[in-house]
Design an enzyme around this catalytic site. Structure first.
Site, PDB file in Angstrom:
ATOM      1  N   MET A   1       0.837  -1.183   0.000  1.00  0.00           N
ATOM      2  CA  MET A   1       0.000   0.000   0.000  1.00  0.00           C
ATOM      3  C   MET A   1       0.880   1.243   0.000  1.00  0.00           C
ATOM      4  O   MET A   1       1.923   1.262   0.623  1.00  0.00           O
ATOM      5  CB  MET A   1      -0.901   0.013   1.225  1.00  0.00           C
ATOM      6  CG  MET A   1      -0.162  -0.054   2.555  1.00  0.00           C
ATOM      7  SD  MET A   1      -1.255   0.123   3.937  1.00  0.00           S
ATOM      8  CE  MET A   1      -2.021   1.666   3.536  1.00  0.00           C
ATOM      9  N   CYS A   2       0.465   2.232  -0.728  1.00  0.00           N
ATOM     10  CA  CYS A   2       1.163   3.513  -0.811  1.00  0.00           C
ATOM     11  C   CYS A   2       2.503   3.392  -1.538  1.00  0.00           C
ATOM     12  O   CYS A   2       3.114   2.324  -1.585  1.00  0.00           O
ATOM     13  CB  CYS A   2       1.401   4.141   0.554  1.00  0.00           C
ATOM     14  SG  CYS A   2      -0.079   4.337   1.561  1.00  0.00           S
ATOM     15  N   ARG A   3       2.920   4.501  -2.105  1.00  0.00           N
ATOM     16  CA  ARG A   3       4.228   4.640  -2.728  1.00  0.00           C
ATOM     17  C   ARG A   3       4.730   6.034  -2.365  1.00  0.00           C
ATOM     18  O   ARG A   3       3.953   6.985  -2.290  1.00  0.00           O
ATOM     19  CB  ARG A   3       4.162   4.525  -4.252  1.00  0.00           C
ATOM     20  CG  ARG A   3       3.542   3.252  -4.827  1.00  0.00           C
ATOM     21  CD  ARG A   3       4.543   2.087  -4.896  1.00  0.00           C
ATOM     22  NE  ARG A   3       4.592   1.375  -3.637  1.00  0.00           N
ATOM     23  CZ  ARG A   3       5.398   0.332  -3.406  1.00  0.00           C
ATOM     24  NH1 ARG A   3       6.224  -0.086  -4.350  1.00  0.00           N
ATOM     25  NH2 ARG A   3       5.386  -0.277  -2.244  1.00  0.00           N
ATOM     26  N   ASN A  41      -3.354   3.209  -5.915  1.00  0.00           N
ATOM     27  CA  ASN A  41      -3.103   4.218  -4.887  1.00  0.00           C
ATOM     28  C   ASN A  41      -3.907   5.473  -5.218  1.00  0.00           C
ATOM     29  O   ASN A  41      -3.382   6.446  -5.770  1.00  0.00           O
ATOM     30  CB  ASN A  41      -1.603   4.516  -4.825  1.00  0.00           C
ATOM     31  CG  ASN A  41      -0.797   3.273  -4.475  1.00  0.00           C
ATOM     32  OD1 ASN A  41      -0.838   2.785  -3.355  1.00  0.00           O
ATOM     33  ND2 ASN A  41      -0.081   2.742  -5.460  1.00  0.00           N
ATOM     34  N   ASN A 115       4.911   4.393   4.341  1.00  0.00           N
ATOM     35  CA  ASN A 115       4.409   3.395   3.397  1.00  0.00           C
ATOM     36  C   ASN A 115       4.281   2.086   4.158  1.00  0.00           C
ATOM     37  O   ASN A 115       5.289   1.481   4.528  1.00  0.00           O
ATOM     38  CB  ASN A 115       5.389   3.256   2.213  1.00  0.00           C
ATOM     39  CG  ASN A 115       5.110   2.030   1.366  1.00  0.00           C
ATOM     40  OD1 ASN A 115       3.986   1.536   1.316  1.00  0.00           O
ATOM     41  ND2 ASN A 115       6.133   1.529   0.707  1.00  0.00           N
TER      42      ASN A 115
END
Length: 250
Positions: A1-3, A41, A115
């Site tokens: 998840m997330c960058r 995302n 992250n």
């Protein structure tokens, strides 16, 4: 998840760092190549950057996907900076915090991103919350795990810890309280970049004496990208990158 991604080096346009690379953060919002958890995302994004002569960064954050914001496209076209931290968000769980939950979080000269996810949130973090000053809890921008992780890091920075120590101690403390958490953290003051690899991917691209990029994944196929081993603290400037193993909590 997330960058997320951080850059320090010569003045560079946001569009050159985030949008134009074939696998840049912009494209990672819908087609990340190395993301292990989640696929899109689209739950918010943010960009923080430093202007010449001002140690306090500016931020632009929104609740929706980065590709759906025409104002960001216009901003990225004209803004240039020698230090940037940007992130795109895939929320751990639904919430009503809006752009307040989107990184980068900020205080003074610092920009921060998380992250990952705190396992068992929020119950697992309750003992750590008890150790924070009431002022730190009242200042939380959002009720998500990332905002709480930032409060832990910031508390240590405020008490005089240097960036690497603050990040390492926060990660090991969280990992002990909430085993199985993914704790890739990213912090910059406009001159240095400090990051942790703990449960998710982290890479860096270093041009000695010129620039350093630290990111969740490479934005192109340059063969000089290097992957950071899991359980590692990264400390970087334009001139150096230092990797230090992090110990598992007992």
């Amino acid at each position: 998840m997330c960058r997320h991604i951080a850059y320090t080096g010569p003045m560079l346009g946001l569009v050159e760092l985030l949008v134009r690379p074939p696998h840049g953060l912009y494209r990672q919002s819908w087609a990340p190549r190395r993301q292990r958890h989640g696929t899109v995302n689209a739950d918010g994004f943010g960009v923080g950057w430093y202007a010449d002569g001002d140690p306090v960064p500016a931020r632009y954050r929104r609740t929706g996907p980065i590709w759906a914001d025409p104002n960001f496209a216009d901003l990225a076209r004209v803004v240039r900076s020698g230090a940037v931290l940007a992130a795109i968000r895939d929320a751990t769980e639904a919430g009503a915090d809006g752009e307040a939950a989107a990184a980068p979080f900020a205080d003074g000269r610092w920009l921060f991103s998380h992250n990952g996810a705190v396992k068992g949130w929020p119950l697992s973090a309750a003992p750590l919350a008890d150790a924070l000053p009431a002022q730190a809890l009242l200042r939380l921008e959002a009720r998500c795990d990332a905002a709480f992780v930032w409060a832990l890091v910031l508390s240590r920075l405020t008490n005089g810890d240097e960036a690497g120590q603050a990040m390492a101690d926060t990660v090991t403390e969280l990992a002990a309280a909430a085993p199985g958490s993914r704790l890739n953290l990213l912090l910059t003051d406009g001159e240095t970049i400090t990051a942790t690899a703990w449960g998710d991917t982290l890479w860096y691209l270093h041009s000695p004496g010129r620039s350093t990029v630290v990111a969740s994944e490479p934005y192109d196929d340059d063969p000089y990208w290097r992957e950071v081993p899991d359980r590692t603290l990264l400390a970087a400037t334009r001139t150096d990158v230092l990797l230090t193993p992090l110990k598992e909590p007992q």
